[in-house]
Structures are given as C-alpha cells and as structure tokens.
Design a protein around this motif. Structure first.
Motif, PDB file in Angstrom:
ATOM      1  N   LYS A  68     -28.297   8.431 -38.383  1.00  0.00           N
ATOM      2  CA  LYS A  68     -27.090   9.241 -38.574  1.00  0.00           C
ATOM      3  C   LYS A  68     -27.472  10.636 -39.053  1.00  0.00           C
ATOM      4  CE  LYS A  68     -22.462   8.866 -40.313  1.00  0.00           C
ATOM      5  NZ  LYS A  68     -21.520   8.106 -41.119  1.00  0.00           N
ATOM      6  N   GLY A  69     -26.898  11.623 -38.389  1.00  0.00           N
ATOM      7  CA  GLY A  69     -27.177  13.000 -38.780  1.00  0.00           C
ATOM      8  C   GLY A  69     -28.300  13.631 -37.984  1.00  0.00           C
ATOM      9  N   SER A  70     -29.065  12.802 -37.261  1.00  0.00           N
ATOM     10  CA  SER A  70     -30.148  13.366 -36.459  1.00  0.00           C
ATOM     11  C   SER A  70     -29.562  14.124 -35.268  1.00  0.00           C
ATOM     12  CB  SER A  70     -31.074  12.260 -35.970  1.00  0.00           C
ATOM     13  OG  SER A  70     -30.411  11.478 -34.995  1.00  0.00           O
ATOM     14  N   ARG A  71     -30.402  14.883 -34.627  1.00  0.00           N
ATOM     15  CA  ARG A  71     -29.967  15.686 -33.490  1.00  0.00           C
ATOM     16  C   ARG A  71     -29.428  14.802 -32.379  1.00  0.00           C
ATOM     17  NH1 ARG A  71     -33.673  19.260 -29.955  1.00  0.00           N
ATOM     18  NH2 ARG A  71     -32.244  20.832 -29.137  1.00  0.00           N
ATOM     19  N   GLY A  72     -30.195  13.774 -32.058  1.00  0.00           N
ATOM     20  CA  GLY A  72     -29.792  12.863 -30.991  1.00  0.00           C
ATOM     21  C   GLY A  72     -28.471  12.199 -31.313  1.00  0.00           C
ATOM     22  N   PHE A  73     -28.309  11.848 -32.568  1.00  0.00           N
ATOM     23  CA  PHE A  73     -27.064  11.205 -32.997  1.00  0.00           C
ATOM     24  C   PHE A  73     -25.862  12.096 -32.698  1.00  0.00           C
ATOM     25  CE2 PHE A  73     -23.681  10.643 -36.026  1.00  0.00           C
ATOM     26  CZ  PHE A  73     -23.522   9.277 -36.080  1.00  0.00           C
ATOM     27  N   ARG A  74     -25.962  13.336 -33.157  1.00  0.00           N
ATOM     28  CA  ARG A  74     -24.839  14.259 -32.928  1.00  0.00           C
ATOM     29  C   ARG A  74     -24.592  14.470 -31.448  1.00  0.00           C
ATOM     30  NH1 ARG A  74     -27.165  17.182 -37.465  1.00  0.00           N
ATOM     31  NH2 ARG A  74     -28.284  18.471 -35.986  1.00  0.00           N
ATOM     32  N   GLU A  75     -25.670  14.575 -30.701  1.00  0.00           N
ATOM     33  CA  GLU A  75     -25.561  14.757 -29.250  1.00  0.00           C
ATOM     34  C   GLU A  75     -24.814  13.577 -28.625  1.00  0.00           C
ATOM     35  OE1 GLU A  75     -26.601  17.171 -27.327  1.00  0.00           O
ATOM     36  OE2 GLU A  75     -26.846  16.328 -25.325  1.00  0.00           O
ATOM     37  N   VAL A  77     -22.737  11.419 -30.065  1.00  0.00           N
ATOM     38  CA  VAL A  77     -21.330  11.411 -30.458  1.00  0.00           C
ATOM     39  C   VAL A  77     -20.554  12.427 -29.626  1.00  0.00           C
ATOM     40  CG1 VAL A  77     -19.710  11.928 -32.312  1.00  0.00           C
ATOM     41  CG2 VAL A  77     -21.799  10.659 -32.806  1.00  0.00           C
ATOM     42  N   ARG A  78     -21.151  13.605 -29.488  1.00  0.00           N
ATOM     43  CA  ARG A  78     -20.475  14.678 -28.761  1.00  0.00           C
ATOM     44  C   ARG A  78     -20.194  14.267 -27.313  1.00  0.00           C
ATOM     45  NH1 ARG A  78     -21.914  19.149 -26.080  1.00  0.00           N
ATOM     46  NH2 ARG A  78     -24.127  18.685 -26.213  1.00  0.00           N
ATOM     47  N   ARG A  79     -21.222  13.708 -26.685  1.00  0.00           N
ATOM     48  CA  ARG A  79     -21.062  13.320 -25.274  1.00  0.00           C
ATOM     49  C   ARG A  79     -20.058  12.187 -25.113  1.00  0.00           C
ATOM     50  NH1 ARG A  79     -25.030  14.709 -21.307  1.00  0.00           N
ATOM     51  NH2 ARG A  79     -26.607  16.103 -22.116  1.00  0.00           N
ATOM     52  N   LEU A  80     -20.110  11.204 -26.008  1.00  0.00           N
ATOM     53  CA  LEU A  80     -19.172  10.081 -25.923  1.00  0.00           C
ATOM     54  C   LEU A  80     -17.745  10.581 -26.092  1.00  0.00           C
ATOM     55  CD1 LEU A  80     -21.070   7.283 -27.875  1.00  0.00           C
ATOM     56  CD2 LEU A  80     -20.582   7.385 -25.431  1.00  0.00           C
ATOM     57  N   CYS A  81     -17.560  11.429 -27.075  1.00  0.00           N
ATOM     58  CA  CYS A  81     -16.233  11.992 -27.321  1.00  0.00           C
ATOM     59  C   CYS A  81     -15.727  12.710 -26.088  1.00  0.00           C
ATOM     60  CB  CYS A  81     -16.281  12.985 -28.484  1.00  0.00           C
ATOM     61  SG  CYS A  81     -15.712  12.254 -30.010  1.00  0.00           S
ATOM     62  N   ALA A  82     -16.616  13.457 -25.450  1.00  0.00           N
ATOM     63  CA  ALA A  82     -16.248  14.225 -24.263  1.00  0.00           C
ATOM     64  C   ALA A  82     -15.786  13.305 -23.140  1.00  0.00           C
ATOM     65  CB  ALA A  82     -17.438  15.064 -23.808  1.00  0.00           C
ATOM     66  N   GLU A  83     -16.189  12.067 -23.207  1.00  0.00           N
ATOM     67  CA  GLU A  83     -15.786  11.116 -22.161  1.00  0.00           C
ATOM     68  C   GLU A  83     -14.595  10.270 -22.585  1.00  0.00           C
ATOM     69  OE1 GLU A  83     -19.735  10.351 -19.532  1.00  0.00           O
ATOM     70  OE2 GLU A  83     -19.018   8.741 -20.807  1.00  0.00           O
ATOM     71  N   GLY A  84     -14.093  10.548 -23.774  1.00  0.00           N
ATOM     72  CA  GLY A  84     -12.917   9.807 -24.219  1.00  0.00           C
ATOM     73  C   GLY A  84     -13.233   8.582 -25.045  1.00  0.00           C
ATOM     74  N   VAL A  85     -14.501   8.395 -25.367  1.00  0.00           N
ATOM     75  CA  VAL A  85     -14.876   7.246 -26.203  1.00  0.00           C
ATOM     76  C   VAL A  85     -14.707   7.625 -27.673  1.00  0.00           C
ATOM     77  CG1 VAL A  85     -16.738   5.717 -26.893  1.00  0.00           C
ATOM     78  CG2 VAL A  85     -16.509   6.390 -24.504  1.00  0.00           C
ATOM     79  N   GLU A  86     -13.950   6.808 -28.370  1.00  0.00           N
ATOM     80  CA  GLU A  86     -13.661   7.092 -29.769  1.00  0.00           C
ATOM     81  C   GLU A  86     -14.826   6.655 -30.662  1.00  0.00           C
ATOM     82  OE1 GLU A  86      -9.960   6.254 -32.843  1.00  0.00           O
ATOM     83  OE2 GLU A  86     -10.050   5.298 -30.875  1.00  0.00           O
ATOM     84  N   VAL A  87     -15.407   7.612 -31.346  1.00  0.00           N
ATOM     85  CA  VAL A  87     -16.517   7.297 -32.243  1.00  0.00           C
ATOM     86  C   VAL A  87     -16.075   7.528 -33.681  1.00  0.00           C
ATOM     87  CG1 VAL A  87     -18.897   7.803 -32.862  1.00  0.00           C
ATOM     88  CG2 VAL A  87     -18.158   8.061 -30.496  1.00  0.00           C
ATOM     89  N   LYS A  88     -16.043   6.453 -34.457  1.00  0.00           N
ATOM     90  CA  LYS A  88     -15.611   6.559 -35.844  1.00  0.00           C
ATOM     91  C   LYS A  88     -16.753   6.198 -36.771  1.00  0.00           C
ATOM     92  CE  LYS A  88     -10.667   5.747 -35.624  1.00  0.00           C
ATOM     93  NZ  LYS A  88      -9.581   4.794 -35.868  1.00  0.00           N
ATOM     94  N   ASN A  89     -17.140   7.153 -37.590  1.00  0.00           N
ATOM     95  CA  ASN A  89     -18.204   6.873 -38.557  1.00  0.00           C
ATOM     96  C   ASN A  89     -19.444   6.307 -37.866  1.00  0.00           C
ATOM     97  OD1 ASN A  89     -19.332   6.791 -41.056  1.00  0.00           O
ATOM     98  ND2 ASN A  89     -18.505   4.790 -41.574  1.00  0.00           N
ATOM     99  N   GLY A  90     -19.831   6.986 -36.791  1.00  0.00           N
ATOM    100  CA  GLY A  90     -21.045   6.572 -36.080  1.00  0.00           C
ATOM    101  C   GLY A  90     -20.908   5.264 -35.351  1.00  0.00           C
ATOM    102  N   ARG A  91     -19.700   4.864 -35.087  1.00  0.00           N
ATOM    103  CA  ARG A  91     -19.498   3.546 -34.496  1.00  0.00           C
ATOM    104  C   ARG A  91     -18.402   3.551 -33.434  1.00  0.00           C
ATOM    105  NH1 ARG A  91     -19.179  -1.059 -38.725  1.00  0.00           N
ATOM    106  NH2 ARG A  91     -18.535  -2.827 -37.500  1.00  0.00           N
ATOM    107  N   VAL A  92     -18.557   2.707 -32.421  1.00  0.00           N
ATOM    108  CA  VAL A  92     -17.592   2.586 -31.328  1.00  0.00           C
ATOM    109  C   VAL A  92     -17.048   1.162 -31.309  1.00  0.00           C
ATOM    110  CG1 VAL A  92     -17.335   2.545 -28.827  1.00  0.00           C
ATOM    111  CG2 VAL A  92     -18.687   4.342 -29.885  1.00  0.00           C
ATOM    112  N   ALA A  93     -15.746   1.031 -31.033  1.00  0.00           N
ATOM    113  CA  ALA A  93     -15.156  -0.312 -30.937  1.00  0.00           C
ATOM    114  C   ALA A  93     -15.488  -0.907 -29.579  1.00  0.00           C
ATOM    115  CB  ALA A  93     -13.649  -0.216 -31.131  1.00  0.00           C
ATOM    116  N   LEU A  94     -16.423  -1.833 -29.565  1.00  0.00           N
ATOM    117  CA  LEU A  94     -16.831  -2.442 -28.302  1.00  0.00           C
ATOM    118  C   LEU A  94     -15.673  -3.201 -27.659  1.00  0.00           C
ATOM    119  CD1 LEU A  94     -20.413  -3.759 -29.086  1.00  0.00           C
ATOM    120  CD2 LEU A  94     -19.717  -1.684 -27.910  1.00  0.00           C
TER     121      LEU A  94
END
Length: 111
Positions: A68-75, A77-94
């Motif tokens: 969490k907090g690493s570059r890849g992590f932020r990347e 989250v950003r990409r998932l969000c851009a696709e409509g995937v909800e990321v909450k606290n570093g986590r996605v509801a499978l």
DNA sequence: GGTTTGACTGAAT
DNA sequence: CATTCAGCCAAAC
C-alpha cells in the motif's frame, strides 16, 4: 518464451474491463493450479510497454497485492477506478467485480 | 546444491 | 480481524 508464460498472459489479457480475477484463478486458467506465486512472479517481470491488464489481478481476498502506498499500488488503483471498479481501502469487492460462474464460462468456455 | 524469497492461498487458531 | 502454518515453485543467493 515459455509456454506457461504465454498462457498466463493470455489468461490475464482475457479478463474483461471492469472485472478482476485472483492470482490463483489466473494460474488455474493457465493450466497451473496452485501456482499463484508464479503468476505474481511473472507480473513482476512483465516488461514495460507490454500491453497487459496486470492491474486486474488481485489477491483472492480482493486486496491489491502490491504494498500500500507504493507506486504500483497507486497505479493499479487509478487504472481500476478508471474502468469503474470500486476500490475501497486498497480492496475490491470480488462479489461485485470478480468473475462469476456464468461470465467465467462465457469467457473461457471451460468445463 | 541447500536456503531464502516472493505482486499467493486456504485452513486453522 | 491477526497470526501461523503448510503447500506451491522458479530464481536468486
């Protein structure tokens, strides 16, 4: 290029936008059951510039595998969000974004 | 060639 | 929810 690598890449590339899959699921779909760690290792060595939706791959718990907090992590989250995937606290509801049985069958045509 | 490590997982405590 | 433990296996040491 190893055969297993190609299959792992194919399995990842086949995840539809707005959906996610676990390392274990990818490994299984690549014909490598029980080798989730190998998938993670491969992703760590994916050359820059290769088109691969690596960000759609999460832990079985739905958490992002990167620190969490690493570059890849932020990347990721950003990409998932851009696709409509909800990321909450570093986590996605499978349960909402993971591949379910129907979609899985439609994609892989297996079983 | 033994040991450690890692973008993992699932069951048990 | 956190920890622990045992599988898993290629690569790096």
């Amino acid at each position: 290029m190893q055969d297993s690598h190609a299959r792992v890449y194919a399995a990842i590339a086949a995840i539809p936008p707005g959906r996610v899959a676990s390392y274990g699921a990818i490994a299984a779909r690549a014909g490598l059951p029980g080798r989730a760690r190998l998938v993670g290792k491969l992703l760590g060595e994916v050359p820059d510039g290769m088109e691969l939706p690596w960000f759609r791959v999460l832990r079985s718990s739905g958490e992002i595998a990167l620190p969490k907090g690493s570059r890849g992590f932020r990347e990721q989250v950003r990409r998932l969000c851009a696709e409509g995937v909800e990321v909450k606290n570093g986590r996605v509801a499978l349960s909402a974004f993971g591949l379910d049985a129907d979609l899985d069958r439609a994609l892989w045509g297996a079983i």
